[in-house]
Write a protein that holds these residues in place. Structure first.
Motif: not given
Length: 186
Positions: A45-46, A150-154, A170-171
């Protein structure tokens, strides 16, 4: 231009317990893996949004002194710690803060106020060290934390880049949650 992380964040904005609650994981066998996914999600994300989620220090190297205002590549910027001119012999001299203005926050910018000292280096002759990121996990906006969850869960659910049955994208919600925090780029 190059960008180097000098001091990484001391913590993650989403705790392991928060991530496990989001994932509905009650055992501890995968704690290490989930922690890796949290760090990878924050970094992704960064990088994608030009953010520094938690307090960290960066060094930006430019080939020559800027002639016009320019955007710092990570935000929110809290301070510019140093600007210096590097020479081929390894020496460096600071640029007086009187020779530039800094606008902090998201979309932070640095603008020269006049001519800077000359460098004899062709590459990386100007170094700018700056602090960016929210001061601690409590200060990170909830939208950013949710995007990380959300991204870690993905990553947890889709451990391979491509499965034989489907391609995992990716979500889209991650982009939507982070969009308001992207720094304005000139």
């Amino acid at each position: 231009m190059s960008l180097e992380l000098i001091i990484p964040p001391a913590e993650e904005p989403v705790s392991l317990d928060e991530a496990k609650a989001h994932l509905r994981v009650t055992h501890g066998e995968e704690d290490g893996l989930i922690a890796v996914y949290l760090m990878a999600a924050r970094r992704a994300i960064e990088t994608r949004a030009g953010l520094a989620v938690l307090a960290q220090t960066w060094r930006l190297a430019l080939d020559r002194p800027p002639g016009a205002p320019f955007a710092l590549p990570r935000g929110p910027v809290s301070a510019v710690a140093a600007v210096e001119i590097a020479m081929r012999d390894g020496s460096a001299s600071p640029v007086s803060p009187d020779l530039y203005d800094v606008e902090t926050g998201l979309g932070a910018r640095l603008a020269p106020r006049g001519p800077w000292p000359h460098t004899d280096r062709l590459i990386g002759g100007v170094r700018i060290e700056f602090a960016a990121g929210w001061p601690d996990a409590d200060a990170v906006p909830e939208e950013i934390k949710h995007a990380i969850r959300l991204l870690a869960a993905h990553f947890y659910e889709h451990r391979e880049a491509v499965a034989t049955e489907r391609v995992a994208a990716l979500p889209q919600a991650v982009e939507a949650l982070v969009a308001p925090y992207r720094g304005a780029r000139l």
